[in-house]
Design an enzyme around this catalytic site. Structure first.
Site: not given
Length: 337
Positions: A148, A202, A265
Site C-alpha cells: 500500500d 462479475c 459479493c
C-alpha cells in the site's frame, strides 16, 4: 524446480494464500531526447493504466488525496519505480475471520481489515523475507517491495498476475478468497515465468453497486472516493461540516471504513477464514460502543489504537465519525397510548 516455482513456494510458506507473476513489459528501451540515456517505452498495459488514472483524477474522484496527482506516469509504469523491472510478484493475504460484528443499536461499525492490528508491518516484514530469499538465489537481482505504500497500482497488477479481477466496486475479487485479500508486491529485475491474467467473472451482477449506501460507485468499475464511506471516515480531514447531510445519513453507524460493497459479493461464499493473529479482532473493534468511544481523550485514543489502522483517522476524525453515527442512531418509537 524452476526459479519461479521456488519463489512462489517461498511466498506461500510465508503465509500468502495467493501469489502470481505479472510481466511488466517486453518492449525495448528508447534513448531519451537530449540526454542520450535509455528511457523505458511505456507498454500498452501501462498506457491504459495511465489513461485510466488520469481520467479518474480529471473527474476529481480522488477528493483531497493530492498525493495521487503526483507523477501519474510513475504510478502506471513500475520501471520508473525500479529501473530495469521485468516482473511483479503479486501476493495476497486473506483477512476474513470467523467473527461477527455487534450490530445492536449504540454500536459503531469498523471495516474488517481494521479489526486487528495494522497489517502493513506484518506483510512488509514477510515481503522483506521474500526479497532476501530471492537475493540468496540470484544475488545480482534487484527487488523492491510494497504494501500500500508505493506508487504502484497494485490491484491492476494483481489482476494481471492472475490473483483475481477488479470487480465493479473497484476492489479485487478472487474466485477462491472472495473480496477479502490484502495485496502486496515485489518488483524485480528478474524475468520470471508469468501467469495468465484473471478473467472478470462479475457478469451482470450489480449487488455491490446496489449495496453502496452513498452511491459512490458512479458506474461499474468507477468509484467516486468523495462519496465513499471509507474515504469520508479515514482520509477526509475536518469537522462534520466537510460532509454533506445526505452523505452523513448514508454513513449510518460506520465509524472507520465500510464493507457494504464487499459483504454482498457472491464469491465470498467460497472464502475461508484466516488464523493469522494480526487480523483477529479486539473487543473494542468488534463491538465499538459509541458512547464509550465518544469520551476518549487523545492519549487514550493513541494507547487504545497504538497498533491499529484506526490511528490513520486521528482522534478528531474518529470523534467526528462517532458523532455522526450517534446522530444516525435509530430513535426509539413511541408506543400508542
Amino acid at each position: 524446480m524452476s526459479l519461479t516455482k521456488v519463489i512462489k513456494q517461498e511466498a506461500r510458506a510465508l503465509g500468502f494464500v495467493a501469489v502470481g507473476i505479472a510481466p511488466v513489459s517486453d518492449e525495448q528501451e528508447a534513448v531519451g531526447p537530449g540526454d542520450g540515456q535509455p528511457h523505458p517505452v511505456q507498454s500498452p498495459f501501462s498506457r491504459r493504466l495511465y489513461d485510466r488514472l488520469t481520467e479518474w483524477l480529471r473527474q476529481g474522484h480522488h477528493g483531497t488525496m493530492a498525493w495521487l496527482e503526483r507523477t501519474p506516469e510513475k504510478r502506471a509504469d513500475p520501471r520508473q519505480v525500479l529501473p530495469g523491472c521485468r516482473s511483479i510478484i503479486s501476493v495476497g493475504m486473506t483477512y476474513l475471520t470467523d467473527h461477527r460484528a455487534n450490530e445492536q443499536p449504540g454500536y459503531g461499525r469498523i471495516a474488517r481489515y481494521a479489526w486487528g492490528k495494522d497489517y502493513h508491518k506484518m506483510m512488509s516484514n514477510k515481503l522483506k523475507q521474500l526479497e532476501a530469499r530471492i537475493s540468496s538465489l540470484v544475488p545480482e537481482a534487484h527487488t523492491r517491495s510494497y504494501v500500500d505504500t508505493g506508487p504502484i497500482m497494485e490491484k491492476a497488477w494483481a489482476e494481471r498476475a492472475g490473483l483475481g479481477w477488479i470487480g465493479k466496486h473497484s476492489n479485487l475479487v478472487s474466485s477462491d478468497h472472495g473480496s477479502w485479500l490484502l495485496l502486496g508486491e515485489v518488483l524485480t529485475t528478474l524475468e520470471l515465468s508469468v501467469d495468465e491474467p484473471a478473467t472478470d467473472l462479475c457478469g451482470s451482477c450489480t449487488l455491490c453497486i446496489q449495496a453502496c449506501p452513498t452511491n459512490a460507485i458512479v458506474q461499474p468499475y468507477v468509484v467516486d472516493a468523495t462519496r465513499c464511506i471509507s474515504y469520508l471516515t479515514i482520509e477526509l480531514r475536518g469537522d462534520g461540516s466537510m460532509i454533506s447531510p445526505d452523505l452523513q445519513q448514508g454513513m449510518g453507524n460506520k465509524i472507520f471504513g465500510c464493507d457494504d460493497c464487499l459483504d454482498v459479493c457472491p464469491f465470498n461464499l467460497r472464502a475461508e477464514p484466516t488464523h493469522e493473529t494480526t487480523f483477529q479482532p479486539s473487543p473494542v473493534t468488534l463491538a465499538p460502543s459509541l458512547d464509550e468511544l465518544s469520551r476518549l481523550d487523545e492519549q487514550t485514543f493513541t494507547t487504545l489504537f497504538q497498533q491499529s489502522p484506526i490511528r490513520r483517522a486521528k482522534i478528531h476524525g474518529f470523534q467526528r465519525n462517532i458523532a455522526i453515527a450517534q446522530h444516525n442512531k435509530p430513535r426509539p418509537t413511541s408506543l400508542p397510548s
